[in-house]
Design a protein around this motif. Structure first.
Motif, PDB file in Angstrom:
ATOM      1  N   GLN A 132      46.395  45.837  42.210  1.00 60.06           N
ATOM      2  CA  GLN A 132      46.662  45.037  41.009  1.00 60.06           C
ATOM      3  C   GLN A 132      47.288  43.696  41.381  1.00 60.06           C
ATOM      4  O   GLN A 132      46.908  42.652  40.855  1.00 60.06           O
ATOM      5  CB  GLN A 132      47.602  45.781  40.058  1.00 60.06           C
ATOM      6  N   LYS A 135      44.693  41.317  42.791  1.00 63.02           N
ATOM      7  CA  LYS A 135      43.863  40.720  41.733  1.00 63.02           C
ATOM      8  C   LYS A 135      44.600  39.589  41.039  1.00 63.02           C
ATOM      9  O   LYS A 135      44.020  38.561  40.729  1.00 63.02           O
ATOM     10  CB  LYS A 135      43.449  41.783  40.707  1.00 63.02           C
ATOM     11  N   GLU A 136      45.892  39.786  40.775  1.00 64.17           N
ATOM     12  CA  GLU A 136      46.688  38.746  40.123  1.00 64.17           C
ATOM     13  C   GLU A 136      46.813  37.521  41.024  1.00 64.17           C
ATOM     14  O   GLU A 136      46.777  36.390  40.548  1.00 64.17           O
ATOM     15  CB  GLU A 136      48.067  39.285  39.756  1.00 64.17           C
ATOM     16  N   GLU A 138      44.658  36.471  43.177  1.00 61.46           N
ATOM     17  CA  GLU A 138      43.381  35.757  43.195  1.00 61.46           C
ATOM     18  C   GLU A 138      43.239  34.839  41.992  1.00 61.46           C
ATOM     19  O   GLU A 138      42.547  33.826  42.051  1.00 61.46           O
ATOM     20  CB  GLU A 138      42.222  36.751  43.225  1.00 61.46           C
ATOM     21  N   LYS A 139      43.908  35.188  40.883  1.00 57.45           N
ATOM     22  CA  LYS A 139      43.812  34.384  39.661  1.00 57.45           C
ATOM     23  C   LYS A 139      44.710  33.152  39.711  1.00 57.45           C
ATOM     24  O   LYS A 139      44.521  32.232  38.932  1.00 57.45           O
ATOM     25  CB  LYS A 139      44.218  35.227  38.445  1.00 57.45           C
ATOM     26  N   LEU A 140      45.697  33.151  40.598  1.00 54.44           N
ATOM     27  CA  LEU A 140      46.632  32.036  40.660  1.00 54.44           C
ATOM     28  C   LEU A 140      45.916  30.760  41.080  1.00 54.44           C
ATOM     29  O   LEU A 140      45.008  30.794  41.902  1.00 54.44           O
ATOM     30  CB  LEU A 140      47.763  32.334  41.650  1.00 54.44           C
ATOM     31  N   PRO A 141      46.346  29.639  40.525  1.00 58.54           N
ATOM     32  CA  PRO A 141      45.722  28.384  40.939  1.00 58.54           C
ATOM     33  C   PRO A 141      46.071  28.090  42.395  1.00 58.54           C
ATOM     34  O   PRO A 141      47.106  28.493  42.895  1.00 58.54           O
ATOM     35  CB  PRO A 141      46.354  27.346  40.005  1.00 58.54           C
TER      36      PRO A 141
END
Length: 195
Positions: A132, A135-136, A138-141
């Motif tokens: 989890q 995945k988080e 990977e979403k970060l700028p």
């Protein structure tokens, strides 16, 4: 510095400070340098107080107060993150050492350990929490440096494509003009004056 202010700073420290300021040609007075040093020290101490404590397990951070559980032979075994350590039976252990102490070698800590994070109601498997978290992340700028590098690369590729396009158009234009010149035309394609 006057005598009253020197009372709390040892004389050798004042001498070192004055010498340093003189050697570096600093525009700071000794009082300003001491004030700046004190302010920076206070800021560092405040940030150390507010930075979260906990155990860093590879890329997974377990904040202080996290409960760690492992079930072996039908019995639950518990540890807790205290400060920056995992304590199992009052001994600091790594997740791997915890699985070995409870069930012997051959166990996978990511698979076998369950975590109850502070403020949470439900236990979560360590491997699932790691997935989890990944995945988080990977979403970060991306960082500003990464964004600028990507933008520069994209601009370079766009400029290269534009140059190739211009070269192609130039070639096509030159070729079309060459085909229309009389030396490249067939005789029967030429309009001749009929007398």
């Amino acid at each position: 510095m006057n005598a009253r202010q020197d009372d709390f700073v040892p004389p050798h420290a004042i001498h070192l400070l004055r010498t340093f300021l003189r050697q570096t040609r600093s525009t700071l007075s000794p009082q300003e340098a001491v004030t700046r040093a004190i302010n920076e020290w206070i800021e560092r101490e405040r940030s150390a107080e507010t930075s979260p404590r906990g155990y860093q397990w590879k890329q997974l951070f377990l904040p202080e107060g996290t409960d760690v559980r492992m079930v072996s032979d039908g019995k639950s075994h518990y540890a807790k993150v205290v400060g920056d350590k995992i304590l199992l039976r009052q001994h600091a252990v790594s997740p791997r050492e915890m699985t070995i102490a409870i069930a012997g070698d051959g166990r996978n800590a990511w698979r076998d350990l369950w975590l109850l994070l502070p403020g949470e109601q439900y236990w979560i498997n360590a491997a699932r929490l790691r997935a989890q978290q990944n995945k988080e992340l990977e979403k970060l700028p991306v960082s500003q440096a990464d964004a600028l590098t990507s933008a520069a690369k994209a601009m370079s590729q766009a400029l290269n494509a534009a140059v190739l396009l211009i070269e192609h158009v130039d070639y096509q234009t030159t070729t079309v003009l060459d085909r229309r010149l009389p030396k490249n035309r067939r005789k029967y394609d030429m309009l001749e004056d009929i007398h």
